[in-house]
Scaffold this motif. Structure first.
Motif, mmCIF file in Angstrom:
data_model
loop_
_atom_site.group_PDB
_atom_site.id
_atom_site.type_symbol
_atom_site.label_atom_id
_atom_site.label_comp_id
_atom_site.label_asym_id
_atom_site.label_seq_id
_atom_site.Cartn_x
_atom_site.Cartn_y
_atom_site.Cartn_z
ATOM 1 N N ARG A 25 0.847 -1.185 0.000
ATOM 2 C CA ARG A 25 0.000 0.000 0.000
ATOM 3 C C ARG A 25 0.877 1.226 0.000
ATOM 4 N NH1 ARG A 25 -1.782 2.502 4.445
ATOM 5 N NH2 ARG A 25 -1.184 0.704 5.661
ATOM 6 N N LEU A 45 5.159 -5.806 -3.453
ATOM 7 C CA LEU A 45 4.141 -5.498 -4.456
ATOM 8 C C LEU A 45 4.254 -6.459 -5.631
ATOM 9 C CD1 LEU A 45 1.868 -3.552 -5.255
ATOM 10 C CD2 LEU A 45 3.589 -2.181 -6.409
ATOM 11 N N ARG A 86 -6.107 7.067 -8.107
ATOM 12 C CA ARG A 86 -5.712 5.914 -8.916
ATOM 13 C C ARG A 86 -6.916 5.089 -9.389
ATOM 14 N NH1 ARG A 86 -3.976 0.826 -9.626
ATOM 15 N NH2 ARG A 86 -1.929 0.555 -10.626
ATOM 16 N N LYS A 90 -7.645 4.330 -13.272
ATOM 17 C CA LYS A 90 -7.675 2.940 -13.737
ATOM 18 C C LYS A 90 -8.987 2.639 -14.449
ATOM 19 C CE LYS A 90 -6.043 -1.239 -14.073
ATOM 20 N NZ LYS A 90 -4.891 -1.519 -14.953
ATOM 21 N N SER A 97 -1.059 0.201 -18.673
ATOM 22 C CA SER A 97 -0.174 -0.501 -17.746
ATOM 23 C C SER A 97 0.068 0.379 -16.527
ATOM 24 C CB SER A 97 1.163 -0.807 -18.431
ATOM 25 O OG SER A 97 1.847 0.407 -18.741
ATOM 26 N N ASN A 98 0.693 -0.188 -15.494
ATOM 27 C CA ASN A 98 0.992 0.581 -14.284
ATOM 28 C C ASN A 98 1.887 1.776 -14.607
ATOM 29 O OD1 ASN A 98 -0.510 -0.958 -12.488
ATOM 30 N ND2 ASN A 98 1.164 -2.405 -12.154
ATOM 31 N N THR A 99 2.859 1.555 -15.491
ATOM 32 C CA THR A 99 3.779 2.644 -15.870
ATOM 33 C C THR A 99 3.025 3.782 -16.548
ATOM 34 O OG1 THR A 99 5.579 1.062 -16.158
ATOM 35 C CG2 THR A 99 5.856 3.226 -17.167
ATOM 36 N N GLU A 100 2.106 3.417 -17.452
ATOM 37 C CA GLU A 100 1.321 4.433 -18.149
ATOM 38 C C GLU A 100 0.404 5.190 -17.189
ATOM 39 O OE1 GLU A 100 1.020 2.179 -22.502
ATOM 40 O OE2 GLU A 100 -0.528 1.874 -20.967
ATOM 41 N N LEU A 101 -0.167 4.458 -16.210
ATOM 42 C CA LEU A 101 -1.028 5.107 -15.221
ATOM 43 C C LEU A 101 -0.243 6.110 -14.387
ATOM 44 C CD1 LEU A 101 -3.337 2.251 -13.844
ATOM 45 C CD2 LEU A 101 -4.026 4.257 -15.165
ATOM 46 N N VAL A 102 0.953 5.714 -13.986
ATOM 47 C CA VAL A 102 1.804 6.603 -13.190
ATOM 48 C C VAL A 102 2.115 7.876 -13.965
ATOM 49 C CG1 VAL A 102 4.106 6.873 -12.197
ATOM 50 C CG2 VAL A 102 2.810 4.788 -11.748
#
Length: 289
Positions: A25, A45, A86, A90, A97-102
């Protein structure tokens, strides 16, 4: 898969173990090559972590298990924003992807009006004040030995952070990748087809196979490793020349080696040089006589 195999190969060459866990978390990067863990709990994670016995990753897993744990450091304003938003990002970008979301959230944070950022900053300040009080109470109940251990752990933590920053900088400067060993190359070529129900099982199987191979069977891989070593040295020479042009002589190997020399070693070398010089002068004087 080849990258994973190369990583596992390096693990085998260094005698490392593997630890896997899921969850997380409040995130903190733990050690070079390690996954992200939840601060204060050691939960990882969804990743595989290279974990040397007693090393950084193992300490991450064991940290936070004491009966009176250290207070958790408050999240920054940015991470509060990320946690709040987030799920919405999402939902709007299910394929990202997680990278793109970040990247999307970082961009949104930059464009966020100062008045909205202030809400997260005020929450951080409130939590930080409470954290300071809790930390003072925590330190007050420590024994001298525990306080000394805490101070030493803090020193090691800062050293690890400096090491991580230094490695990140070298990557950004394009430092060439180290040469692979013969076993690393053998592992990367055979990992995917290897027998085993898990990466660890495959690694063990290939390691046992490598040990049983004859010198003739290993030779092609050792030759490739030697070629890779030549590649590494050539690339390093070009890279170091570039670093000198940029004024970063501190990153050149010979320079770093000179800086690392111990005073005692330097004095010993100086004394040896003087003795050699005196001997030469004595021989020269004798020959003149």
């Amino acid at each position: 898969m080849a990258a994973a195999a190369a990583l596992l190969g390096r693990a085998a060459g260094l005698g490392l173990g593997l630890v896997a866990a899921a969850g997380g978390r409040r995130l903190l990067r733990c050690g070079a090559g390690a996954a992200l863990r939840e601060r204060g709990t050691g939960a990882l994670l969804g990743a595989v972590v290279l974990c040397r016995p007693g090393g950084a990753a193992e300490r991450c897993l064991s940290r936070g298990t004491s009966s009176n744990p250290r207070p958790k450091r408050p999240l920054t304003a940015y991470f509060r924003f990320v946690m709040d938003n987030r799920p919405a990002f999402k939902e709007k970008n299910p394929e990202a992807s997680n990278t793109e979301l970040v990247k999307k959230m970082a961009s949104a944070w930059k464009e966020l009006p100062a008045s909205q950022k202030q809400v997260y900053e005020e929450a951080r300040k409130t939590d930080w004040k409470r954290y300071g009080e809790q930390l003072a109470a925590y330190k007050a109940q420590l024994t001298p030995a525990q306080a000394a251990a805490l101070k030493e752990e803090r020193r090691k933590q800062l050293a690890r952070r400096r090491s991580i920053r230094a490695k990140r900088e070298l990557n950004q400067l394009g430092k060439p990748k180290r040469a692979r060993s013969g076993f690393n190359i053998f592992l990367s070529e055979n990992f995917q087809e290897s027998e085993g129900n898990s990466p660890v099982a495959k690694l063990k199987k290939l390691f046992d196979t490598w040990k049983k191979m004859s010198a003739a069977q290993k030779q092609p891989y050792l030759q490739l490793a030697q070629d890779d070593k030549v590649r590494y040295e050539n690339e390093m020479k070009s890279w170091e020349a570039k670093m000198i042009e940029l004024g970063r002589e501190d990153l050149v190997r010979s320079r770093r080696q000179r800086l690392k020399k111990k005073p005692a070693e330097t004095a010993k070398q100086t004394e040896k040089a003087k003795a050699s010089s005196s001997g030469k002068k004595a021989k020269l004087k004798k020959s003149e006589e």
